[in-house]
Design a protein around this motif. Sequence first.
Motif, PDB file in Angstrom:
ATOM      1  N   MET A 152      16.717  27.131 -39.407  1.00  0.00           N
ATOM      2  CA  MET A 152      16.457  27.648 -40.511  1.00  0.00           C
ATOM      3  C   MET A 152      15.092  27.424 -41.366  1.00  0.00           C
ATOM      4  O   MET A 152      14.902  26.233 -41.543  1.00  0.00           O
ATOM      5  N   ASN A 153      14.435  28.485 -42.139  1.00  0.00           N
ATOM      6  CA  ASN A 153      13.501  28.287 -42.741  1.00  0.00           C
ATOM      7  C   ASN A 153      13.811  27.763 -44.222  1.00  0.00           C
ATOM      8  O   ASN A 153      14.304  28.683 -45.091  1.00  0.00           O
ATOM      9  N   SER A 154      13.535  26.596 -44.424  1.00  0.00           N
ATOM     10  CA  SER A 154      14.008  26.063 -45.938  1.00  0.00           C
ATOM     11  C   SER A 154      12.759  25.972 -46.764  1.00  0.00           C
ATOM     12  O   SER A 154      12.935  25.552 -48.028  1.00  0.00           O
ATOM     13  N   LYS A 155      11.701  26.487 -46.279  1.00  0.00           N
ATOM     14  CA  LYS A 155      10.669  26.481 -47.328  1.00  0.00           C
ATOM     15  C   LYS A 155      10.252  27.761 -47.994  1.00  0.00           C
ATOM     16  O   LYS A 155      10.135  28.020 -49.093  1.00  0.00           O
ATOM     17  N   GLU A 156      10.293  28.892 -47.224  1.00  0.00           N
ATOM     18  CA  GLU A 156      10.243  30.300 -47.590  1.00  0.00           C
ATOM     19  C   GLU A 156      11.119  31.234 -47.169  1.00  0.00           C
ATOM     20  O   GLU A 156      11.270  30.880 -45.922  1.00  0.00           O
ATOM     21  N   GLY A 157      11.126  32.530 -47.585  1.00  0.00           N
ATOM     22  CA  GLY A 157      11.619  33.583 -46.888  1.00  0.00           C
ATOM     23  C   GLY A 157      13.258  33.834 -47.327  1.00  0.00           C
ATOM     24  O   GLY A 157      13.769  33.241 -48.459  1.00  0.00           O
ATOM     25  N   ILE A 158      13.823  34.752 -46.456  1.00  0.00           N
ATOM     26  CA  ILE A 158      15.090  35.219 -47.017  1.00  0.00           C
ATOM     27  C   ILE A 158      16.098  34.241 -46.734  1.00  0.00           C
ATOM     28  O   ILE A 158      17.112  34.196 -47.414  1.00  0.00           O
ATOM     29  N   LEU A 159      16.143  33.143 -46.124  1.00  0.00           N
ATOM     30  CA  LEU A 159      17.035  32.196 -45.735  1.00  0.00           C
ATOM     31  C   LEU A 159      16.762  30.841 -46.546  1.00  0.00           C
ATOM     32  O   LEU A 159      17.670  30.118 -46.751  1.00  0.00           O
ATOM     33  N   LYS A 160      15.858  30.982 -47.527  1.00  0.00           N
ATOM     34  CA  LYS A 160      15.300  29.725 -48.279  1.00  0.00           C
ATOM     35  C   LYS A 160      16.694  29.362 -49.356  1.00  0.00           C
ATOM     36  O   LYS A 160      16.552  30.516 -50.078  1.00  0.00           O
ATOM     37  N   ASP A 161      17.147  28.389 -49.470  1.00  0.00           N
ATOM     38  CA  ASP A 161      18.213  27.902 -50.475  1.00  0.00           C
ATOM     39  C   ASP A 161      19.307  29.005 -50.434  1.00  0.00           C
ATOM     40  O   ASP A 161      20.436  28.858 -50.941  1.00  0.00           O
ATOM     41  N   ASN A 162      19.395  30.095 -49.237  1.00  0.00           N
ATOM     42  CA  ASN A 162      20.408  30.912 -49.484  1.00  0.00           C
ATOM     43  C   ASN A 162      21.793  30.211 -48.509  1.00  0.00           C
ATOM     44  O   ASN A 162      21.591  30.810 -47.318  1.00  0.00           O
ATOM     45  N   GLN A 218       3.862  27.594 -39.503  1.00  0.00           N
ATOM     46  CA  GLN A 218       3.575  28.460 -40.608  1.00  0.00           C
ATOM     47  C   GLN A 218       4.483  29.062 -41.049  1.00  0.00           C
ATOM     48  O   GLN A 218       5.069  30.100 -40.578  1.00  0.00           O
ATOM     49  N   SER A 219       4.904  28.576 -42.140  1.00  0.00           N
ATOM     50  CA  SER A 219       6.510  28.977 -42.672  1.00  0.00           C
ATOM     51  C   SER A 219       6.429  30.382 -43.038  1.00  0.00           C
ATOM     52  O   SER A 219       7.628  30.991 -43.066  1.00  0.00           O
ATOM     53  N   GLU A 220       5.229  31.063 -43.164  1.00  0.00           N
ATOM     54  CA  GLU A 220       5.470  32.584 -43.436  1.00  0.00           C
ATOM     55  C   GLU A 220       5.603  33.652 -42.197  1.00  0.00           C
ATOM     56  O   GLU A 220       5.851  34.776 -42.374  1.00  0.00           O
ATOM     57  N   GLN A 221       5.684  32.870 -41.146  1.00  0.00           N
ATOM     58  CA  GLN A 221       5.816  33.394 -40.039  1.00  0.00           C
ATOM     59  C   GLN A 221       7.222  33.767 -39.546  1.00  0.00           C
ATOM     60  O   GLN A 221       7.395  34.526 -38.452  1.00  0.00           O
ATOM     61  N   ARG A 232      13.621  37.416 -38.985  1.00  0.00           N
ATOM     62  CA  ARG A 232      12.866  37.378 -37.888  1.00  0.00           C
ATOM     63  C   ARG A 232      13.139  35.973 -36.949  1.00  0.00           C
ATOM     64  O   ARG A 232      13.066  34.828 -37.732  1.00  0.00           O
ATOM     65  N   LEU A 233      13.404  36.117 -35.801  1.00  0.00           N
ATOM     66  CA  LEU A 233      14.000  35.323 -34.837  1.00  0.00           C
ATOM     67  C   LEU A 233      12.760  34.894 -33.685  1.00  0.00           C
ATOM     68  O   LEU A 233      12.394  35.759 -32.874  1.00  0.00           O
ATOM     69  N   LEU A 234      12.294  33.679 -34.025  1.00  0.00           N
ATOM     70  CA  LEU A 234      11.007  33.440 -33.075  1.00  0.00           C
ATOM     71  C   LEU A 234      11.637  32.538 -31.951  1.00  0.00           C
ATOM     72  O   LEU A 234      12.512  31.368 -31.850  1.00  0.00           O
ATOM     73  N   VAL A 235      11.259  33.049 -30.823  1.00  0.00           N
ATOM     74  CA  VAL A 235      11.669  32.456 -29.562  1.00  0.00           C
ATOM     75  C   VAL A 235      10.671  32.613 -28.311  1.00  0.00           C
ATOM     76  O   VAL A 235      10.031  33.347 -28.396  1.00  0.00           O
ATOM     77  N   SER A 236      10.881  31.718 -27.279  1.00  0.00           N
ATOM     78  CA  SER A 236      10.158  31.671 -26.204  1.00  0.00           C
ATOM     79  C   SER A 236      10.645  31.856 -24.832  1.00  0.00           C
ATOM     80  O   SER A 236      11.916  31.318 -24.745  1.00  0.00           O
ATOM     81  N   THR A 237      10.013  32.512 -24.107  1.00  0.00           N
ATOM     82  CA  THR A 237      10.920  32.611 -22.783  1.00  0.00           C
ATOM     83  C   THR A 237      10.465  31.551 -21.795  1.00  0.00           C
ATOM     84  O   THR A 237      10.972  31.279 -20.395  1.00  0.00           O
ATOM     85  N   ASN A 238       9.523  30.394 -22.087  1.00  0.00           N
ATOM     86  CA  ASN A 238       9.299  29.627 -21.155  1.00  0.00           C
ATOM     87  C   ASN A 238      10.674  28.421 -20.870  1.00  0.00           C
ATOM     88  O   ASN A 238      10.861  28.066 -19.924  1.00  0.00           O
ATOM     89  N   TYR A 239      11.391  28.492 -21.998  1.00  0.00           N
ATOM     90  CA  TYR A 239      12.606  27.939 -21.931  1.00  0.00           C
ATOM     91  C   TYR A 239      13.618  28.979 -21.794  1.00  0.00           C
ATOM     92  O   TYR A 239      14.033  29.679 -22.831  1.00  0.00           O
ATOM     93  N   GLN A 240      14.035  29.331 -20.536  1.00  0.00           N
ATOM     94  CA  GLN A 240      15.198  30.505 -20.580  1.00  0.00           C
ATOM     95  C   GLN A 240      16.279  30.422 -21.117  1.00  0.00           C
ATOM     96  O   GLN A 240      16.972  31.333 -21.798  1.00  0.00           O
ATOM     97  N   GLY A 242      10.813  23.444 -40.601  1.00  0.00           N
ATOM     98  CA  GLY A 242      12.380  23.783 -40.996  1.00  0.00           C
ATOM     99  C   GLY A 242      12.479  23.424 -42.451  1.00  0.00           C
ATOM    100  O   GLY A 242      12.803  23.752 -43.193  1.00  0.00           O
ATOM    101  N   TRP A 243      11.802  22.284 -42.527  1.00  0.00           N
ATOM    102  CA  TRP A 243      11.563  21.523 -43.879  1.00  0.00           C
ATOM    103  C   TRP A 243      12.996  21.412 -44.652  1.00  0.00           C
ATOM    104  O   TRP A 243      12.910  22.037 -45.960  1.00  0.00           O
ATOM    105  N   TRP A 244      13.932  20.709 -44.296  1.00  0.00           N
ATOM    106  CA  TRP A 244      15.272  20.449 -44.919  1.00  0.00           C
ATOM    107  C   TRP A 244      14.602  19.388 -46.158  1.00  0.00           C
ATOM    108  O   TRP A 244      14.745  18.075 -45.401  1.00  0.00           O
ATOM    109  N   ASP A 245      14.605  19.383 -47.192  1.00  0.00           N
ATOM    110  CA  ASP A 245      14.354  18.897 -48.142  1.00  0.00           C
ATOM    111  C   ASP A 245      14.788  18.883 -49.414  1.00  0.00           C
ATOM    112  O   ASP A 245      14.388  19.922 -50.185  1.00  0.00           O
ATOM    113  N   ASN A 246      15.971  18.470 -49.722  1.00  0.00           N
ATOM    114  CA  ASN A 246      16.477  18.640 -51.158  1.00  0.00           C
ATOM    115  C   ASN A 246      17.097  17.260 -51.631  1.00  0.00           C
ATOM    116  O   ASN A 246      17.204  16.473 -50.952  1.00  0.00           O
TER     117      ASN A 246
END
Length: 513
Positions: free
Chosen positions: A286-296, A412-415, A368-376, A441-445
Amino acid sequence: MRSGMGALMRGVVTMAVALFLNVQANAAEVLREATIGEPPPLDVMVTTADVAAVIGRHIFETLYALDSTYSPRPLLAESDRVDEGGKTIVIKLRQGVLFHNGKELTAADVVASMKRWGQFGARGKLLMGNAVSVEATDRYEVTLKLSAPNGAWKTLIADVNGGLAIYPEEIVSKAGAQPIEQKDYIGTGPYKFKEWRPNRYVELEKFDRYSSRKEAGDGFAGARVANFDAIRFVPVPDVGTRVSGVQAGDYDYAEMISGDLFDQLSADKSIHVVRSNAPIFGLFFMNSKEGILKDNYKLRRAIQMALDKSQAQRVAFGPKGLWDAQGSIFPQGSFWYSTAGTEAYSQHDAKKAKELAKEAGYTGTPIRLLVSTNYQAHFDEATVFTRQLAEAGINVQMMVVDWATLLKMRAQSEQWDIYVTHHGFQPDPILLTFLNPTYPGWWDNPEINALRTELTNSSDQTARKAAWEKIQALFYEQVPAMKVGDAYTYDIASPKLKGLNPNGPAFWNVSAK
């Protein structure tokens, strides 16, 4: 007639050249591994990408190495002592160890490497964050002084993956946060860097002046004998192509094969299946730095509540023998196994998840869910979870890229809002990437920082275990990442290869029939 003779002569010359090249190829014994894709830079100190570590561990070495039980044993180190209740660590180095440029390893190289690792390394701050000083106290002696004891210090410096790889002082002292250049890929390992042809291969060659330890090889520890003239790592993103390549003899080894092929390949006499000894586990960061999931945290818990982790693992890994849907970060049998917080691991309750998401203020904004197909397996898990989340009214937008692009984008946390990766088994929780506040992910609190200090600044294993259980409970409360489950991955190899390493791809001590 003259043109016909010319064509004939050209054909003879072409055949002669081809024959000459085949003889040359056969004369040099080259091991060919099919990797999951193009690696990032091989500066293993600043990356935790497995594809870089697999190649890099042949070039670069560490002071200690993990044996088959994942215990640290001396590699470049000769001995050590700990003084002042764990605050002073003195490491004696082996003498006569050479870098690939012919220079002897000394304490100055280790000190320079430790300083850069502490400032820019992927895992460096876990140890060096409490460093008061590090200095060469003799030509072959390094003294590290800490402000507080670190119960995991030896394990922290025993793996090249984001770890304390030792580089020559003249290279590492000038390096900053950016990866070092290819011309500076100089280590002490049994193979040295030769060339990198982008999207074709990375090739290493045997280092004839390598100084091996005398103990028998055990995991990544002990003797390292280079039995091949060269190793060629070939990026092959498609799993089917990796499999057929080993079957056809184009590759000697291929990594990360999909679970649905396990039974079929296990029965194939032209294939040797190499099943891992220790599980990996999928992680949805989860993105702990910015976006819809930050601190939520409530929305994060809603996302996890909607999921059936066993279904995702069944799709991703196939036979039940290859996976285990359990929520402890560490597997049963490990000292660190704990059920703290795991009641939230895989509830699969779409109705409650929808209600909780509404309480969290979620109104249908695409996540936004970022994923690769290199790892099936990553892609399979993401596909299953996207469908399950839709049933709970949570809108997920999958962004599918290649692995190299994902590694760039996740920094790039905005991505992105969530990205998919996996974590290998670690012998100590301090090595887990989500505990590193600088890892994407930046879990920092304040809560996790206090517990991380409690875990690190003690050499009492009972106290450290109690701190870890509190961390795992907080992991399920704040959901900095979601564990999918334990998976026992497998690679495949030609049956002619002997001495393969059960801890992972490492081709010293490996030979061909």
